[in-house]
Design an enzyme around this catalytic site. Structure first.
Site, short mmCIF file in Angstrom:
data_model
loop_
_atom_site.label_atom_id
_atom_site.label_comp_id
_atom_site.label_asym_id
_atom_site.label_seq_id
_atom_site.Cartn_x
_atom_site.Cartn_y
_atom_site.Cartn_z
N THR A 73 2.98 -12.16 -3.06
CA THR A 73 3.95 -13.24 -3.25
C THR A 73 3.50 -14.13 -4.40
OG1 THR A 73 4.50 -13.18 -0.91
CG2 THR A 73 5.09 -15.20 -2.10
N GLN A 181 4.54 -1.61 -1.93
CA GLN A 181 4.67 -0.51 -0.95
C GLN A 181 4.36 0.84 -1.59
OE1 GLN A 181 5.12 -0.87 2.26
NE2 GLN A 181 5.62 -3.04 2.32
N SER A 201 -0.74 -5.71 -3.31
CA SER A 201 -1.26 -6.56 -2.25
C SER A 201 -2.35 -5.84 -1.47
CB SER A 201 -0.11 -6.93 -1.31
OG SER A 201 -0.58 -7.70 -0.23
N HIS A 203 -3.50 -6.25 1.71
CA HIS A 203 -3.37 -5.94 3.14
C HIS A 203 -2.40 -4.82 3.46
CE1 HIS A 203 0.46 -8.08 4.35
NE2 HIS A 203 0.25 -8.69 3.18
N THR A 239 -11.41 -21.37 -7.61
CA THR A 239 -12.55 -20.50 -7.29
C THR A 239 -12.07 -19.22 -6.60
OG1 THR A 239 -13.96 -22.42 -7.09
CG2 THR A 239 -14.77 -20.40 -6.07
N CYS A 324 8.44 -10.28 7.01
CA CYS A 324 8.73 -11.65 6.61
C CYS A 324 10.14 -12.06 7.01
CB CYS A 324 8.56 -11.80 5.11
SG CYS A 324 7.23 -10.82 4.50
N1 PLP Z 1 6.61 -7.26 -1.96
C1 PLP Z 1 6.82 -6.26 -1.09
C2 PLP Z 1 7.60 -5.05 -1.52
C3 PLP Z 1 6.32 -6.34 0.22
O1 PLP Z 1 6.54 -5.35 1.08
C4 PLP Z 1 5.60 -7.50 0.59
C5 PLP Z 1 5.13 -7.67 1.97
O2 PLP Z 1 5.82 -7.34 2.92
C6 PLP Z 1 5.40 -8.51 -0.37
C7 PLP Z 1 5.91 -8.35 -1.64
C8 PLP Z 1 4.61 -9.74 -0.06
O3 PLP Z 1 3.24 -9.40 0.01
P1 PLP Z 1 2.16 -10.47 0.45
O4 PLP Z 1 2.17 -10.46 1.94
O5 PLP Z 1 0.86 -9.96 -0.11
O6 PLP Z 1 2.55 -11.77 -0.13
#
Ligand code: PLP
Length: 386
Positions: A73, A181, A201, A203, A239, A324
């Site tokens: 994000t 993804q 990302s 995670h 940092t 989300c």
């Molecule tokens: N973009 C996509 C395609 C995602 O699937 C996600 C998370 O579901 C994000 C962005 C947001 O990732 P983060 O949780 O690292 O902000």
């Protein structure tokens, strides 16, 4: 016996053991601030550099083109706002099925935003990008793979088209992709893809939460969103989260642990198994152009939300769409953009596979899902005629 099966790998993944192991010392004995001159600081800086090399190699990029962020994000915001802020009357082309981490920064920017058609299969066409380009266009943002329906977009083809257009223009178009993804399963060489900005990302790839990376092609300047000291080329000052960055670097190196072929087999077994067992079930998104780990189905007469809760009671973790958006009771905006009715867009179930999923898990899902759907249909007065 009730099991405990996780089928929500698109929402997040567990941290791989080897990743945890590599991160651990950076919470305690190797705790230095990478900006410090002494050996503690240099040790931390060295670790960040190592992670940067790993990410850069994965992307076929130069080390200085990799900026660490705290999430995708944040990466998307830094990229999109960074491009748009400095432009006058900017025009942006994107798709209506982007993640909110792209749609919202665009909606809240000063840009005029144009949306590509996604058709019933959830895939955009490169030629539609050409159609929409105008003199004011400064940015095209199309995700590599969709988080809800797993469809894979023709990024390389769009990249080629933009390169051609840019040859004839003074005002260059910057090409951004959210690859969150895609990283687990698809090639991410930025030169082959022809992208200028790419976001990932930690995670989602068996790395830690709180870690992400943004590729910024040499020559692209981003207006600052945050102001501070000079970390991460001033694009993301503050940092560095050293353990998280170390974890992201290791997670990237371990991408090879994914088994796309096996995952795809299990995915297809799941899709055909559901279609055979449940009347009125439909696959959302293209059957071929989709991530090896994504199953997204709609069921007539069933609300996705109730399905997720009922499956959870059977020990199966699933979702209706992106994590989300899961607290919103409105139908999936992704499925609506594909042209599904409100009812069908409400009745979707996303099952996403990952490293821990076995054939036994798929069999268990195929045993539990049909009676759950049947029960929910009876409750809503839509029981099957079978
Ligand atoms: N973009 C996509 C395609 C995602 O699937 C996600 C998370 O579901 C994000 C962005 C947001 O990732 P983060 O949780 O690292 O902000």
């Amino acid at each position: 016996m009730t099991k405990n099966i996780y089928l929500d790998y698109a929402a997040t993944t567990p941290v791989d053991d080897s990743v945890q192991e590599e991160m651990a010392p950076f919470f305690s004995e190797k705790f230095g601030n990478p900006s410090s001159v002494h050996s503690f600081g240099q040790e931390a800086l060295f670790a960040i550099d190592k992670a940067r090399v790993r990410v850069a190699n994965f992307l076929g990029a130069r080390e200085r083109e990799v900026i660490f962020t705290s999430s995708a994000t944040q990466g998307n915001n830094l990229a999109l706002q960074g491009v748009l802020e400095k432009e006058e009357n900017p025009h942006v082309i994107t798709s209506p099925i982007e993640h909110k981490a792209v749609l919202e920064p665009l909606k809240n920017s000063k840009a005029e935003v144009d949306y590509l058609p996604v058709y019933r299969n959830g895939v955009v066409k490169a030629e539609d990008v050409l159609e929409k380009v105008k003199d004011e266009t400064v940015l095209v943002s199309v995700m590599y793979a969709n988080s809800e329906i797993g469809t894979i977009q023709p990024i390389e083809e769009i990249g080629k088209k933009i390169k051609e257009i840019n040859k004839k223009r003074k005002r260059k178009i910057v090409f951004h992709t959210d690859a969150v993804q895609a990283v687990n399963y698809l090639p991410c060489d930025v030169n082959r893809l022809g992208v200028d900005l790419l976001v990932m990302s930690g995670h989602k790839i068996y790395g830690p939460k709180g870690a992400g990376a943004l590729f910024v092609r040499e020559g692209i300047t981003l207006s600052p969103v945050f102001y501070g000291a000079s970390q991460e080329r001033k694009i993301n000052p503050g940092t560095e989260n050293v353990p998280a960055i170390v974890g992201l670097g290791k997670a990237i190196e371990e991408i090879k642990k994914n088994n796309p072929k096996k995952t795809k087999e299990l995915r297809d077994m799941m899709i055909t198994g559901i279609e055979e067992r449940i009347e009125g079930s439909f696959l959302n998104g293209d059957r071929e152009r989709r991530l090896p780990n994504n199953v997204n189905m709609s069921f007539e007469g069933v609300e996705g939300e109730s399905l997720v809760i009922a499956l959870d009671r059977e020990g199966i973790a699933s979702s209706t769409g992106s994590a989300c958006a899961s607290h919103s009771l409105s139908p999936s905006y992704v499925l609506l953009a594909l042209g599904l009715s409100h009812e069908m867009a409400h009745g979707s179930l996303r099952l996403t596979l990952g490293r821990g999923v076995t054939q036994g898990d798929v069999n268990y899902l195929l045993e539990k899902l049909p009676p759950v759907v049947e029960r929910l249909r009876e409750i809503s007065g839509r029981g099957s005629k079978k």
